[in-house]
Design an enzyme around this catalytic site. Structure first.
Site, PDB file in Angstrom:
ATOM      1  N   THR A  68     -47.906 -55.261  57.887  1.00 20.06           N
ATOM      2  CA  THR A  68     -48.095 -56.038  59.116  1.00 20.06           C
ATOM      3  C   THR A  68     -49.452 -55.686  59.723  1.00 20.06           C
ATOM      4  OG1 THR A  68     -47.061 -54.330  60.453  1.00 20.06           O
ATOM      5  CG2 THR A  68     -45.628 -56.058  59.610  1.00 20.06           C
ATOM      6  N   ASP A  95     -37.188 -49.809  64.939  1.00 20.19           N
ATOM      7  CA  ASP A  95     -36.333 -50.888  65.431  1.00 20.19           C
ATOM      8  C   ASP A  95     -37.143 -52.127  65.837  1.00 20.19           C
ATOM      9  OD1 ASP A  95     -33.779 -49.604  65.171  1.00 20.19           O
ATOM     10  OD2 ASP A  95     -34.401 -48.272  66.789  1.00 20.19           O
ATOM     11  N   GLY A 133     -37.550 -44.008  66.946  1.00 21.78           N
ATOM     12  CA  GLY A 133     -36.130 -43.921  67.324  1.00 21.78           C
ATOM     13  C   GLY A 133     -35.219 -44.270  66.162  1.00 21.78           C
ATOM     14  N   ASP A 323     -33.389 -54.848  71.409  1.00 23.00           N
ATOM     15  CA  ASP A 323     -33.866 -53.922  70.363  1.00 23.00           C
ATOM     16  C   ASP A 323     -35.196 -53.289  70.757  1.00 23.00           C
ATOM     17  OD1 ASP A 323     -31.644 -54.665  68.939  1.00 23.00           O
ATOM     18  OD2 ASP A 323     -32.721 -55.843  67.441  1.00 23.00           O
ATOM     19  N   GLY A 324     -35.367 -53.033  72.044  1.00 22.12           N
ATOM     20  CA  GLY A 324     -36.591 -52.379  72.512  1.00 22.12           C
ATOM     21  C   GLY A 324     -37.776 -53.322  72.664  1.00 22.12           C
TER      22      GLY A 324
END
Ligand SMILES: Nc1ncnc2c1ncn2[C@@H]1O[C@H](COP(=O)(O)OP(=O)(O)OP(=O)(O)O)[C@@H](O)[C@H]1O
Length: 345
Positions: A68, A95, A133, A323-324
């Site tokens: 990415t 995440d 995390g 999801d953050g």
């Protein structure tokens, strides 16, 4: 003989099914890697893991990797891979990257179908949890251990899991999620934590403590499964759990699981910064649900808005994340989409 990895691509990604010598269609695994995840550790760990995967995956598997280049790129790559009928699309990162890959399985509110229309098996979703995390992986007890990761992907066993959809203002913007969506204090904490990832999971505790500065618990209104609107006084934070863990290992929705076809909703009322410090151990072991300030409920759909004076408008300050990842602000709706995706477990 093992396949070597296809060349790395970071944009204009194109995938096609490949025929093996036996004439059967190969199984194409697309690995989407965030090289900068976990403060750069994801890229380093992936370099070590890749040869182990290459060594184990035989000629019937074709492996592609794509790095990415920044936010949202993982979603674009995943969309293209699913459209091209990949056997599996595997997020390599935390995440945030996983959430983007999940969002790449959908377009315009619908699951993406392969363009050739001929694939009998759905593209499976996979995860190599190499983020800070990596909370989603904890629900399934997955670790970063290379042998465990390789064996799980090699076995390729699938489980149909639920996906959540979070919609918030402005403009009713939406995002799919697989782990935990949350509102107010913890959502602020998440965006602060992003600046402290170098401290590992401690970043989430730092984020929460900073978020308490200037924080106000607010009266909210909640409607579950199209029932009556109810008041939720002095709400500190609210969690909609499809998975159990959040904030670097806090077992925040301890009875949630992506196979239950519903969410566990956990609401914190009138929590103060010192409550957070004194009761933090309970968040990590999931016993906070016994506290009088904490309410738990199983829900399929939940709508949340601020309780406002007549004729006043939303403050636009109550943040929503999934999801953050930032979604928007209240009012918001969270809906479960049962058995939406095949996860490699
Ligand atoms: N190449 C990149 N450079 C910078 N940021 C990226 C890149 N690719 C993706 N991102 C963004 O980085 C964010 C965080 O990445 P990721 O979730 O993989 O790691 P993490 O934050 O360390 O882990 P966790 O979310 O589990 O704590 C993602 O939300 C994504 O939008």
């Amino acid at each position: 003989m093992a396949f070597s990895f296809a060349p790395t691509v970071s944009c204009g990604f194109s995938i096609s099914a490949v025929e093996t010598r036996s004439g059967a269609m190969s199984r194409e695994y697309v690995f989407i890697v965030n090289p900068n995840g976990s403060n750069g550790n994801t890229g380093k760990e992936w370099k070590k893991l890749r040869p182990k995967l290459e060594a184990k995956f035989d000629k019937d598997y074709k492996i592609k990797e794509a790095f990415t280049s920044g936010p949202s790129h993982a979603m674009e790559i995943a969309k293209e891979a699913v459209r091209n009928g990949a056997h599996a699309v595997v997020a390599v990162g935390g995440d945030g990257t996983f959430n983007e890959v999940v969002n790449g399985f959908f377009d315009d509110g619908k699951p993406i179908e392969p363009e050739n229309g001929g694939s009998s098996t759905k593209t499976a979703l996979g995860l190599i949890p190499l983020g800070t995390g990596s909370d989603f992986a904890r629900t399934f007890g997955w670790t970063k251990n290379a042998n465990e990761v390789v064996n799980r992907l090699l076995k390729g066993q699938r489980q149909r899991i639920d996906v959540g959809y979070a919609k918030a203002e402005p403009e009713n913007s939406g995002r799919y999620f697989v782990n935990v969506a949350d509102v107010h204090l913890s959502a602020k904490a998440g965006s602060i934590a992003a600046h402290y990832k170098r401290f590992g999971n401690l970043c989430y505790v730092i984020g929460a403590l900073q978020a308490f500065m200037g924080h106000r618990n607010l009266d909210m209104k909640i409607r579950v499964d199209d029932g009556e609107w109810k008041e939720a006084p002095q709400t500190t934070a609210l969690f909609v759990g499809n998975g159990k863990y959040h904030g670097g290992g806090m077992k925040i929705t301890p009875n949630a699981h992506p196979s239950t076809r519903d969410f566990e909703m956990v609401t914190f009322e009138n929590f103060k910064w010192f409550d957070f410090l004194l009761k933090m151990h309970m968040l990590y072991n999931g016993t906070h649900t016994s506290l009088k300030e904490v309410c738990c409920e199983r829900v399929h759909k939940v709508e949340i808005k601020e309780k406002l004076q007549p004729n006043s408008e939303t403050t636009g300050k109550v943040v929503v994340q999934a999801d953050g990842e930032y979604v928007g602000h209240l009012p918001a709706t969270f809906t479960v989409i049962p058995a939406a995706v095949d996860l490699i477990v």
